[in-house]
Every structure is written in C-alpha cells, then in structure tokens.
Design an enzyme around this catalytic site. Structure first.
Site, short mmCIF file in Angstrom:
data_model
loop_
_atom_site.label_atom_id
_atom_site.label_comp_id
_atom_site.label_asym_id
_atom_site.label_seq_id
_atom_site.Cartn_x
_atom_site.Cartn_y
_atom_site.Cartn_z
N VAL A 91 -10.54 -2.51 11.05
CA VAL A 91 -10.61 -3.21 9.77
C VAL A 91 -11.24 -2.30 8.71
O VAL A 91 -12.25 -1.66 8.96
CB VAL A 91 -11.46 -4.50 9.90
N ASP A 92 -10.61 -2.26 7.55
CA ASP A 92 -11.21 -1.61 6.38
C ASP A 92 -12.28 -2.57 5.86
O ASP A 92 -11.97 -3.68 5.44
CB ASP A 92 -10.14 -1.34 5.32
N LYS A 93 -13.53 -2.14 5.88
CA LYS A 93 -14.62 -3.06 5.59
C LYS A 93 -14.63 -3.57 4.15
O LYS A 93 -14.99 -4.70 3.87
CB LYS A 93 -15.96 -2.39 5.87
#
Length: 605
Positions: free
Chosen positions: A464-466
């Site tokens: 996941v791209d934070k």
C-alpha cells in the site's frame, strides 16, 4: 516559432476509438480509407457509412480528421458480455439481453428513460404480485379464511397475473423473441418460455379444465394453477433489471465525476502577447497558456515560465504540493498554488492523463474476468440444455407415461421449464464486475481490468502507498526540537509568525500545530518565499530563516549538530525544517502526514 507535431492517429468512425494506421480492419469510402478497432465496427460502418461519418464529425473524404465541432461518440453503446455488439443509443443486447453500456464516457447525462420505464414496470409488478401471492399461498397459514370459493380465487389470480405478465413483463418477451430470431439462446429465452408456459397452462386450467385428466386435479377437483409463479418470476427479473440499470447510472456518475475534475476553460497567450479566454476543447498542442494562482491546470504540458507549488493529490495522492519550475511536467486537473505559470500544452483532450484514466475505468467496466468467461460458457450450454431436457421429458412421458399420457407429458415439461427459468448465472457475474468497478472508482480505487478484481481475491500480500491511503492526507506538525536554553513556545512563536505570510500547506500545518500548543503568532516583516527551500523574514526585529538544509547553507548557517536528529526524522517519513535565529539554528520542526486512526483496524482486517 514553428513546431512540428506527429500526425494524429486515425479514429474509428463508429465508436470513436483511436486505432493504428495499419489496422487490419479498413474500408474505402468516398475515395478515403477508414480504419476500425474490430471487425464488428467495420461491418456496422459498411451498412450506412454516411450516417456514421456525420455522427463522428468526420466529413466524407477526410479520414481521420476531426471537425471543429465533433458530435459526441458516447451515442455508441456496447454489451459488457458481447463486445462485438455495438449500436447507436442505449437498449438491450440482442445476444444476452443485458443493458448496453456507453462505449466512451461523456460528461453528458445519459438518457435514463430505460431505467425509469423498468422501474415503473417493476413497481406495478410488485404491487400486483403481493396480493397475488397472498391469494395463492394464504391457505397455507392457519386461520386464513378468505370467504370465497376456490373458483373465485382463481379468477382473481388470473386478473392480477395478466397485467403483470403482459404489461410489466413485456420487455422479457421482447428479449426472448430477439434471442429466438437471432438463434442466440440466453437467460431471457428460458425466462420467457417459463413465464409463458406457467401462465398459459394456468389459463387453460381455469378456462378449460375439462382438458385435464382427473388424476391431475386436487381433492376438491380443481386444477393446480401457477399464476403466482409467473407473476413472481416476472417481478424478480424486473428487480434484477432495475438494480443493473441503477448500478450503470451510478457508475456513469462516477466517471462523469472524474471527468468533471478537468478545467472548463483556459487563458491562451497569443503571438502578440495578448490573452484570451477559451474553452478547454479549443486548446491545441503547442498553445501557450497562463495559469493563475488557485486555478486548475487546464491540460498536460510543460512549464515555460514561472514557479509555483502544484497540488497533484488527485493524481498521486500526495498531500504536499510539488514545486514546479521551467521544464517541469504539468498534468491537467491538478491545482496551481500561489504562483503564476505559463505552460506549453502537449497532451489535450483524450490524450491527457485524466482522460486516459477515465477511459481505463470505462474499459475495466466492460472487461470480462476469467470467471465471467466461464459463466458465459456455462450459460450458453445451460439454456439449450434445459430446453432439450423439457422436450425430452415431454416425449418420455408421452411415450411411456401413464394415461392420459399427453396431459402428464405437458405437465412434466412445464415443471422442468418453471423450475429452471429463474437462473441468472449469465447476468450475475457481469453485474457484479460492473458494480465493483464503479464503486471502487467512487472510492478512488482504479482497476486496470476485471481480471485484476478476481486476482485480488487470491492475494495474500498487500503493498500500500501510505500517502492518503493509510495516512490522513493532510500534513501535521509532529515534532518540535529546540536548542539548549530555547523554549518550545518561543520557537513556535518565531516559526508561526513567519509562516503567517505563506500559503504553503506546510505553513498551515505549523500554524495549526502552534495553535494547538497554545502559541500565538506575532507579525513578520520583510517576508520572502524561496521556492523549494523555505522562507525568510524578520520577527520583532530579529532575522529568521525557516527551511531546509539547502536554504540554511545559502545563508551560511551551520546545521551539522542537527544532522543525526534530522536524518532520523526523515527516515520516519517527516519533512524537516530548520528554524534559525540571527544566523544560528534555534531548533527544528518535523511535519508529516499522520496515520489514520482507522489504519490499524484496516491492516488487521
């Protein structure tokens, strides 16, 4: 200045899609050669070339050229299950009966006449089916006493079922007839046969009961009627159609919302340096455009003059604006900050990044997952198999069944059709794919195709791209470190006083953080913003420099003692800013995008 641009790709005059100049599907008309994306579009075009050229805004004899005011290509609709089916305007697929989808998304509202009509038919069917079920099933409940004879009840069932079947269910019979005429058996073939057989069998049982043998009669001598089965099947099928059409409307609204993010107009610079406001559709590659503070970037392009911070969150999810200087890339629909930019348009219209995202989402809606192809194959065999089973049952009972053989054969064949007709295997899978893609688009999740949705169900690791996903999407002041003998409130007072003159999101984070810690900013003078590095000014007569290590070095300020602490904060994902007072570092500030409160729960799900 003369600039050369690549010749535009030819467009399919039927669906409007860009196609390669060496496409194997081509056709000459009016002395020009037209190219197509598939054989289906080619065959459709051959039937009436002039009308498609007019609709697509391509004059006869001008292949691949766009007119000044092209007609919308969204008039072409296609079937999610059968992409080769394409026709102008909405309707039902002649192969499977599903509602057709727009081939190309448009900002224009789709005509929802089909949805309103189907919803009206479902409403009538539901209202009339409720008393029909009560009449047919009421005697199964203890204490039920309608006060009329079985014959009277049968006539009431007939009166209620007739408008349900022949008015509310008329679209079902139309689609069933189309499938038989085209020799493309589908779920509507089976549904239409089942409803018709159930209704007419019951009607004969009511109007001419003498044709049925005595052993098919009940204890009181009446024939078993299936009016409620016919009405219920019609109502449930119409409910499915209403849900499908509503899902299509909502998904279309999500696509229009994406397209609505684009700017509606732009300010073009002419050769004599004068300016004019133009519609976004009038922009051509190579045009010079001015973007003022707070405006949306009109198209994809390159910065020619000026510096500014551009909010690209709608494209990247990053909450912090990106500093733009001459030579930097710009994307349409992103928001300019507090600087003025002059850009050169490069990709416009359907070539822009936003338009490609919209096209990808629309294509994903119509794409088919592996399980959907399996469902198509099963449905293709299931329908004729059920029909053959009913025919086989009829002949078996007619040849070897008890007397009267013909009556027993008819009842048994009807039973096979009625039991099988509610099957919706061929409709459930494409609807679920369409709804999933549309719902995800509204939540900011884009799927490349339907297969990705199926593969996601087997995923055991999620990367996941934070930014904006696991985080709040808004920068916040998290860390305040001061040099020995310098109080935190004093450091925040200096920083907040200077940041009051800035519109940068990091400035807002510092001001908010200072307010939460009880700090009140003062007034700053000689304020100056240094793009990409920080700000300078004077507070209470003292020179303040606030920014990154590069800005400190430009002012001869030593940050070496803070290097380890700053590196640690950067490893934690924070943006580090030094605060210098009169040429010496007084402390540093750490700003970051904080983790959402719901993130731990989401990760543990």
């Amino acid at each position: 200045m003369i600039q050369a641009f690549a010749a535009p790709s030819p467009r399919d005059p039927v669906c409007g899609m860009k196609v390669a100049a060496n496409s194997p599907w081509a056709h000459e008309f009016g002395g020009e050669k037209y190219y197509f994306c598939c054989a289906s579009c080619l065959e459709i075009f051959k039937k009436d070339p002039s009308s498609f050229l007019a609709r697509a805004g391509i004059p006869s004899g001008s292949a691949g050229k766009k007119s000044a005011s092209p007609a919308p290509t969204s008039a072409i609709h296609t079937c999610p299950m059968h992409p080769a089916v394409r026709q102008p305007g909405p309707g039902a697929c002649p192969d499977c009966g599903m509602a057709l989808e727009p081939l190309i998304a448009s900002l224009e509202e789709e005509d929802d006449g089909e949805y309103r009509d189907m919803r009206r038919r479902f409403g009538v069917a539901a209202v009339w089916t409720a008393p029909l079920l009560a009449l047919a099933m009421g005697d199964m409940f203890s204490g039920y006493s309608p006060g009329w004879t079985a014959a009277t009840r049968a006539w009431f069932e007939f009166a209620l079922a007739t408008p349900i079947v022949f008015w509310a269910g008329w679209p079902i019979f139309v689609r069933a007839a189309q499938s038989l005429r085209r020799r493309k058996l589908n779920m509507f073939t089976l549904i239409g046969l089942g409803v018709a057989v159930a209704y007419f069998y019951s009607a004969v049982g009511l109007l001419a009961p003498s044709v049925f043998p005595g052993d098919l009669r009940g204890i009181t001598g009446e024939i078993a009627l299936y009016f409620e089965s016919a009405g219920m099947i019609v109502t449930l099928v119409l409910l499915g159609q209403v849900l499908e059409l509503r899902a299509r409307r909502r998904t279309g609204a999500a696509l229009r919302e994406l397209m609505g993010m684009a700017a509606k107009s732009a300010r073009r610079l002419l050769d004599d340096d004068s300016e004019e406001d133009i519609a976004i559709e009038s922009i051509r590659p190579g045009d010079r455009l001015r973007v003022r503070p707070g405006e949306k970037i009109p198209v994809d392009g390159v910065v020619l003059e000026g510096t500014s911070a551009v909010d690209e969150a709608m494209m990247t999810g990053e909450p912090l604006p990106v500093e733009k200087a001459p030579g930097a890339k710009l994307f349409g629909a992103t928001i300019n900050g507090n600087g003025t930019l002059i850009l050169r348009a490069e990709r416009v219209g359907e070539d822009s990044l936003l338009a490609r995202i919209v096209a990808m989402v629309a294509e994903a809606q119509r794409s088919r997952a592996p399980v959907q192809r399996l469902a198509d194959a099963v449905a293709g065999f299931f329908v004729p198999a059920v029909v053959l089973a009913a025919i086989f049952t009829f002949f078996v009972w007619a040849g070897w069944g008890p007397e009267p053989r013909l009556a027993h054969a008819l009842v048994s064949a009807v039973a096979v059709l009625i039991i099988a007709c509610p099957c919706a295997l061929g409709l459930a899978t494409p609807i679920s794919i369409m709804v999933a893609v549309g719902r995800a688009a509204r939540e900011g999740v884009l799927f490349r195709n339907a297969e990705a949705i199926e593969v996601l169900g087997r995923a055991d690791t999620l990367v996941v791209d934070k930014t904006g996903t696991l985080t709040a999407g808004r920068p916040k002041l998290l860390v305040v470190e001061c040099t020995a003998g310098f109080a935190e409130k004093d450091l925040l007072y200096l920083a907040a006083s200077l940041e009051r003159g800035s519109e940068h999101p990091l400035s807002q984070a510092i001001l908010q953080g200072a307010a939460e810690r009880g700090g009140k900013p003062g007034n700053a003078v000689d304020f100056k913003a240094v793009p990409g590095r920080g700000i300078t000014g004077s507070v209470d007569g003292k020179v303040i420099v606030l920014g990154n290590a590069q800005l400190m070095a430009e002012h001869g300020i030593v940050t070496t003692p803070w290097a380890e602490s700053a590196a640690k904060l950067r490893q934690e994902g924070q943006t580090v800013m030094f605060v210098a007072l009169e040429g010496k570092v007084a402390g540093l500030l750490g700003v970051a995008d904080p983790i959402k409160a719901t993130t731990p729960e989401a990760l543990n799900f």
